[in-house]
Every structure is written in C-alpha cells, then in structure tokens.
Write an enzyme that holds these catalytic residues in place. Structure first.
Site, PDB file in Angstrom:
ATOM      1  N   ASP A 140       5.273  50.310  30.176  1.00 44.37           N
ATOM      2  CA  ASP A 140       6.355  49.550  30.461  1.00 44.37           C
ATOM      3  C   ASP A 140       6.246  48.517  30.640  1.00 44.37           C
ATOM      4  OD1 ASP A 140       8.615  48.837  30.585  1.00 44.37           O
ATOM      5  OD2 ASP A 140       9.191  50.572  32.628  1.00 44.37           O
ATOM      6  N   TYR A 154       8.033  58.799  34.777  1.00 44.21           N
ATOM      7  CA  TYR A 154       9.554  59.004  33.849  1.00 44.21           C
ATOM      8  C   TYR A 154       9.974  59.909  33.288  1.00 44.21           C
ATOM      9  CZ  TYR A 154       8.925  53.907  33.027  1.00 44.21           C
ATOM     10  OH  TYR A 154       8.609  52.459  32.869  1.00 44.21           O
ATOM     11  N   ASP A 183      -4.699  46.891  37.123  1.00 39.54           N
ATOM     12  CA  ASP A 183      -4.398  45.667  37.723  1.00 39.54           C
ATOM     13  C   ASP A 183      -5.160  44.022  36.764  1.00 39.54           C
ATOM     14  OD1 ASP A 183      -6.485  46.972  38.423  1.00 39.54           O
ATOM     15  OD2 ASP A 183      -6.168  46.928  40.147  1.00 39.54           O
ATOM     16  N   LYS A 236      -5.801  53.722  36.261  1.00 42.78           N
ATOM     17  CA  LYS A 236      -5.814  53.759  37.456  1.00 42.78           C
ATOM     18  C   LYS A 236      -6.933  54.365  38.201  1.00 42.78           C
ATOM     19  CE  LYS A 236      -5.403  51.059  41.132  1.00 42.78           C
ATOM     20  NZ  LYS A 236      -6.285  49.025  41.300  1.00 42.78           N
TER      21      LYS A 236
END
Ligand code: NAD
Length: 333
Positions: A228, A124, A204, A171
């Site tokens: 988010d 972002y 995930d 991740k």
C-alpha cells in the site's frame, strides 16, 4: 457485449466514471453496464456501505469497474474497499506504474514498475481492539497459503509479461514471525521458477532505493501494508495519484479501480483527472483479451497528455474531466 458491474463510488467517482465509460465505449468494445452503489452514497440510500445487491452483481458478472469509495470516518466502519477485497477473496492487488510523457512533476522519464500487493491479510485483517484507553492492539497476520499464492502470482505475471525480475519486500530482520514467514515462503516459491531472477529487500531500504534508483526494480511483491505504502510512493514517482491505475484479482473475479481515493473536495466539480480510472479500464480491456482496444485507448491517452493542450488542472491544464475524455476520444485511431 460484456456485462460489467459499474460502481461510480463517491466524491470524484461519478465524474471519473462518466468520463471513463465514454472513453471505453469509444474503443470499439461493447459493454452492458450494470450500475450499483457502494460507499457513502450507499450508506445514505440503504444504510449499508456495501449493499448485498452490489456484492451479488459483482459475483454474477465476475468483473467490476469501480470509482473510489469514501470510508465514513467513525467507529464501526471498516474500509468498504478493504471489505470488498476480503469478501470476494481478491487476493492480488496489481498496480502498474509507468511514465507517461508530458506529465509534469515526474522525477524520472522511464519508470516502469509493477507492484503486486497481497490484498487479504497483514495489518488489514481488521483484528484489533483497544485495551482500555491505554493501548491499541492490531494483529498482523501473514499466512503461508496467502504468501505462497501472491508470490506465485508475481512470478507467473513476471514470466508471462516478459519482465526481468521479482523483488520481495519485507521487514523480516525485525518482525521475525510474520514477515519472516513471508520471506521464507517467497524464497521457497521462487526456487520453482529458476527462469526468473528473484531477490528480496527490506522495506525501508526499498523505499529509499525506489526514490533514488527505480530502474533497479521491475516487479515488486509485498505484503498488504508495505504494498500500500510503496504504491503511493511509486504513484508519486510517475506524477501523482491521478494517473495510477489498479486491479484487484481473485480466482474468477476481478475489479478494476484507480489507486486514489474519492478526493471529496473536488466532488461534482468535473475537474479531477480521469487518467487513473481510464487506465484501470485499459487493464480491464486486457483482462477481457481486448488488446486492440486497450492499445487504442492507451495511445490516444498518451497523445492527449503528450500534447498537453486539453489536460486537467493537476497536469497543468484547464480542461474539465469531461473535456479531457472527449479529447481522448477525438484522438483515437
Ligand atoms: P485521495 O486519493 O482521495 O486524495 C488525496 C489528494 O490527491 C486529493 O486531495 C487530490 O489533491 C489528489 N487526487 C486524488 N485523485 C485525484 C484525481 N483523480 N485527480 C486529481 N487529483 C487527485 O485520498 P484521501 O483524501 O486520503 O481519501 C479520501 C477518501 O477516499 C477517504 O474516505 C478514503 O477512505 C477513500 N479512499 C478510497 C480508496 C478506494 O476507493 N480504493 C482509496 C484510497 C482512499
């Protein structure tokens, strides 16, 4: 009397803001609202989605209650909400997700999760460009100081609010530099808080586990993008976007706003659910140390939703936004 910057925003924002102001004023706390504009309406009136006067008002009052703002589609417009968080350095996005009895379409009846989302960097940051029309490149930036302060906030929040553990989401197995740094810093900071249980999860896997076994989790801290996405997933778990509140918190400024957007198709129809914005107001009351008033609003809201008679369409009722707000006021003790 608290002086608060009030930004009704776009779409359903003004309807929700009117309802929320009515409810907060009925809680017994006195407010002096300084109303300013932002988003699409500000663009039409001033040519600027985020007028200087709006920023100055927030900087002066240090607290703002805001409705959702539309980000005009097209080149050259970054999200007003993202810009506001970055300019004011509101580095924490705090989002509690708690089951309210009586809400339809919930999968579990005892969700109590808090997402602490980093609010200033990651994908972002807005550092992106096209390489001809062949490729787009958006830079993901994760820094040590921003990672450290968000993880520290999550751990201190967990301790202060007597939560049971903090889970850092990443991740790092694939994105070794940026997410790798976030995880490394998170583990380092967590060592300073041996009294709080700490663990990490790959994003995930976390998404699946939150859907299947949300009770395994408590306070979740994540970089901007994962925070988010997981926030909307958690909103889904408690019955939808209409009931998920949030706060953006910096060193000395905080803004309170629902997780959802401006839902333009319901603009000015007085039908949207104000719960998320009212609960954002409850977070503001707690930020102001007005616990008694916060509990009063919380209980009245739960009572009205629990009875299910005067609720908005998304909750299976027929009440207008304003009728729902009046029912909450009538239910206050
Ligand atoms: P949205 O959250 O506005 O709406 C998605 C759908 O969720 C709506 O169509 C509606 O069915 C439902 N919904 C949302 N809020 C509701 C409420 N209070 N009551 C009942 N139903 C509700 O998301 P979107 O359509 O992706 O975005 C619309 C605009 O909002 C975009 O311009 C976007 O940039 C902006 N946005 C702003 C914020 C913010 O101000 N913080 C956050 C997200 C999106």
């Amino acid at each position: 009397m608290y002086k608060i910057t009030l930004i009704p925003g776009d779409g359903i924002g003004p309807d929700l803001t009117r309802a929320t102001v009515r409810v907060l004023e009925a809680s017994g706390v006195e407010f002096d609202w300084e109303e300013v504009i932002g988003g699409e309406i500000a663009l039409q009136k001033t040519g600027d989605v985020l007028p200087e006067e709006t920023l100055e008002s927030i900087k002066r009052n240090k607290i703002a209650l805001k409705g959702p703002m539309t980000t005009p589609v097209g080149e050259g417009f970054r999200s007003v909400n993202v810009a506001l968080r970055q300019i004011l350095n509101l580095y924490v996005n705090l989002r509690p997700f708690k089951t309210i009895k009586g809400i339809p379409n919930t999968f579990f009846d005892n969700i109590d999760l808090v997402i602490v989302r980093e609010n200033t960097e990651d994908l972002y940051s807005g550092i992106e460009h096209m390489i001809g029309d062949y490729a787009g490149e958006s830079i993901k930036i994760i820094t040590r100081p921003a990672s450290e302060r968000i993880v520290r906030y999550a751990l201190e929040y967990a301790i202060q609010n007597k939560r049971r553990k903090v889970t850092a989401v990443h991740k790092a197995n694939i994105i070794k530099c940026s997410d790798g740094l976030f995880l490394k810093v998170a583990r380092e900071v967590a060592e300073e808080y041996p009294q709080m249980e700490f663990e990490d999860r790959i994003v995930d896997n976390m998404a699946m586990q939150l859907v299947q076994k949300p009770d395994l989790y408590d306070v979740v801290v994540a970089p901007n993008l994962y925070g988010d996405i997981l926030s909307d997933l958690c909103a889904g778990l408690i019955g939808g976007l209409g009931i998920a509140p949030g706060a953006n918190i910096g060193k000395d400024i905080a803004t309170f706003e629902p997780v959802h957007g401006s839902a333009p198709k319901y603009a000015d129809l007085n039908v949207a659910n104000p719960t998320a914005m009212i609960l954002s107001g409850v977070m503001m009351l707690r930020h102001l140390d007005e616990e008694e008033a916060a509990v009063r609003v919380d209980k009245a809201l739960e009572k009205v939703i629990g009875e299910g008679k005067t609720v908005t369409r998304d909750l299976g009722g027929t009440a207008k936004t304003s009728e729902f707000a009046e029912a909450i006021i009538a239910a206050m003790e």
